[in-house]
Enzyme design. Structure first.
Site, PDB file in Angstrom:
ATOM      1  N   ASP A 214       0.784  -1.215  -0.241  1.00 42.22           N
ATOM      2  CA  ASP A 214       0.384  -0.171  -0.107  1.00 42.22           C
ATOM      3  C   ASP A 214       0.955   1.390  -0.375  1.00 42.22           C
ATOM      4  O   ASP A 214       0.115   2.144   0.450  1.00 42.22           O
ATOM      5  CB  ASP A 214      -1.568  -0.156   1.498  1.00 42.22           C
ATOM      6  CG  ASP A 214      -1.393  -1.081   1.146  1.00 42.22           C
ATOM      7  OD1 ASP A 214      -2.160  -0.998  -0.172  1.00 42.22           O
ATOM      8  OD2 ASP A 214      -2.285  -1.965   2.469  1.00 42.22           O
TER       9      ASP A 214
ATOM     10  N   HIS B 221      -4.306  -1.083  -7.124  1.00 46.67           N
ATOM     11  CA  HIS B 221      -3.464  -0.252  -7.113  1.00 46.67           C
ATOM     12  C   HIS B 221      -4.960   1.267  -7.502  1.00 46.67           C
ATOM     13  O   HIS B 221      -5.672   0.490  -8.125  1.00 46.67           O
ATOM     14  CB  HIS B 221      -2.990  -0.249  -8.432  1.00 46.67           C
ATOM     15  CG  HIS B 221      -1.830  -0.754  -8.344  1.00 46.67           C
ATOM     16  ND1 HIS B 221      -0.859  -1.132  -7.438  1.00 46.67           N
ATOM     17  CD2 HIS B 221      -0.713  -1.592  -8.956  1.00 46.67           C
ATOM     18  CE1 HIS B 221       0.363  -1.531  -7.344  1.00 46.67           C
ATOM     19  NE2 HIS B 221       0.199  -1.746  -8.821  1.00 46.67           N
TER      20      HIS B 221
END
Length: 431
Positions: free
Chosen positions: A13, A41
């Site tokens: 992340d 993403h």
């Protein structure tokens, strides 16, 4: 012509998708080499948000090729859904833009069912799996009983392999107290149909990439998750089921190690983690909640709130070592604006001793208490700044201190979610 690997230098992340999206301008081919649709993403281009879980982030660039390598575990349901969504937005006008390895292993319905059932059976010992079947698929791969994309393209072979694997899967699910619907005929019919949808994209990726290199094409390898989740080098057992480090980039697509010239690590200006496992710099107070709120720290794949904390220089230095980082792109520097002070973990206090390197024993890490260095914060907003010299002196000092502690230069800074809100200090493709 350099080829660049982008890896997460923390617990995932970190904002890899945005950086890959930015660097795709300078590449001809973007390659995913591990993981599956447990990664997410989030890209924002001109204010429009796109979330991709399987297809490489570079797909939003016309004329660029995107490759899913053999090291990826492939959910054809997710792939087809993402292809349809991209086409509905005219983001995939040419099917030849997307290539999928015939040797990528396929996530089957029983993998997802087993993943969820195992996690539920673990109770308090949960590792925080996304429940998408990633681990069980890699498990079948290593046990040499998995199905690959090439198996979906041959109806007789698919039927035989499903028939061979399904009884053992049902038996395990029964032991776990789960009773999902796993109808053999329905699975064969659905995955034959999915195979027909995927067939136009399937190829020998190793050969395809070899020819691309022979033709002078520049490759950008896109990692998923992060270094601290690597099955060998992460905080085992609180890890993913694949190697997330840069060394796996070539293994996961069928090239040799000389194909890589530059390794870029992505790190937030602070840190986050999803799921269980040691996290010495975690903030469980209102400061951590403030980071979560300002940074929008909720998983792109699961929606789960992320654990938040200050930047951990020991973990980042470790990531630099195991990946061989040439540079770091620091994301979400803008989130730290407004904090009176900002902190960096520079040591761990364990059993009365202070460690200045990350211990290899995760049980020691579980007991570790972060030792912090405190720096003055800044109040200025960063979102509209586009050069290093425009940054507030205290923000620059923070970045420089991270460089000193980690021993790797910061070559890029993200100061907002949009592609344009980036300060590129050094282009890895021209380094």
């Amino acid at each position: 012509m350099p080829n660049v690997v982008v890896v997460g230098a923390q617990w995932g992340d970190e904002g890899k998708g945005k950086i890959v999206d930015l660097l795709t301008e300078h590449a001809d081919v973007v390659v995913r080499f591990q993981g599956g649709n447990n990664a997410g993403h989030t890209l924002v281009v001109n204010g429009e948000k796109t979330v991709l879980h399987l297809i490489p982030a570079g797909i939003l660039h016309p004329g660029k090729s995107c490759v899913i390598g053999n090291g990826v575990v492939f959910d054809p349901e997710v792939f087809v859904m993402e292809v349809d969504r991209l086409k509905s937005r005219n983001a995939l006008a040419d099917d030849s833009q997307l290539v999928v390895s015939l040797d990528a292993h396929v996530i089957m319905p029983w993998h997802k069912a087993i993943d969820i059932a195992r996690e539920q059976a673990m109770g308090a010992g949960k590792i925080g799996t996304t429940g998408r079947g990633i681990g069980p698929t890699y498990e079948d791969k290593v046990a040499r009983r998995g199905l690959r994309i090439r198996d979906l393209l041959d109806a007789a072979r698919l039927e035989r392999k499903v028939k061979e694997r399904l009884p053992a899967a049902r038996e395990e699910l029964s032991r776990l107290g789960a009773t999902p619907e796993l109808d053999e005929a329905a699975i064969v019919a659905r995955y034959s149909e999915l195979g027909r949808r995927v067939a136009r994209y399937a190829a020998d990726v190793s050969l395809w990439l070899h020819r691309a290199l022979q033709n002078g094409k520049q490759l950008l390898f896109e990692g998923a998750q992060g270094t601290m989740l690597d099955v060998d080098h992460g905080t085992y057992p609180f890890v993913t089921s694949s190697n997330t480090v840069a060394g796996n980039a070539v293994v996961g697509c069928g090239l040799g190690p000389t194909a890589v010239d530059y390794v870029l690590g992505i790190s937030k200006a602070y840190s986050t983690r999803v799921g269980g496992g040691p996290y010495p710099s975690e903030l469980k107070d209102e400061t951590g909640e403030r980071l979560r709120k300002i940074g929008g720290e909720f998983g792109a794949t699961t929606g789960r709130p992320r654990r938040t904390g200050w930047l951990d220089a020991l973990a980042l230095r470790y990531a630099a070592r195991v990946n061989g980082l040439h540079g770091i792109a620091m994301t979400k520097l803008d989130v730290l604006a407004g904090f009176e002070t900002v902190k960096i973990a520079v040591g761990y206090r364990v059993d009365g001793k202070v460690l200045d390197e990350m211990p290899s024993d995760p049980e020691l890490l579980e007991r570790a208490e972060a030792v912090y260095e405190e720096l003055p914060g800044w109040t200025e907003k960063l979102e509209d700044l586009r050069s290093w010299d425009d940054l507030p002196p205290r923000a620059r000092a923070y970045v420089k201190r991270v460089e000193q502690l980690v021993g790797v230069p910061v070559v890029g800074l993200s100061v907002g979610a949009d592609r344009g809100q980036t300060i590129l200090l050094e282009n890895p493709f021209r380094a």
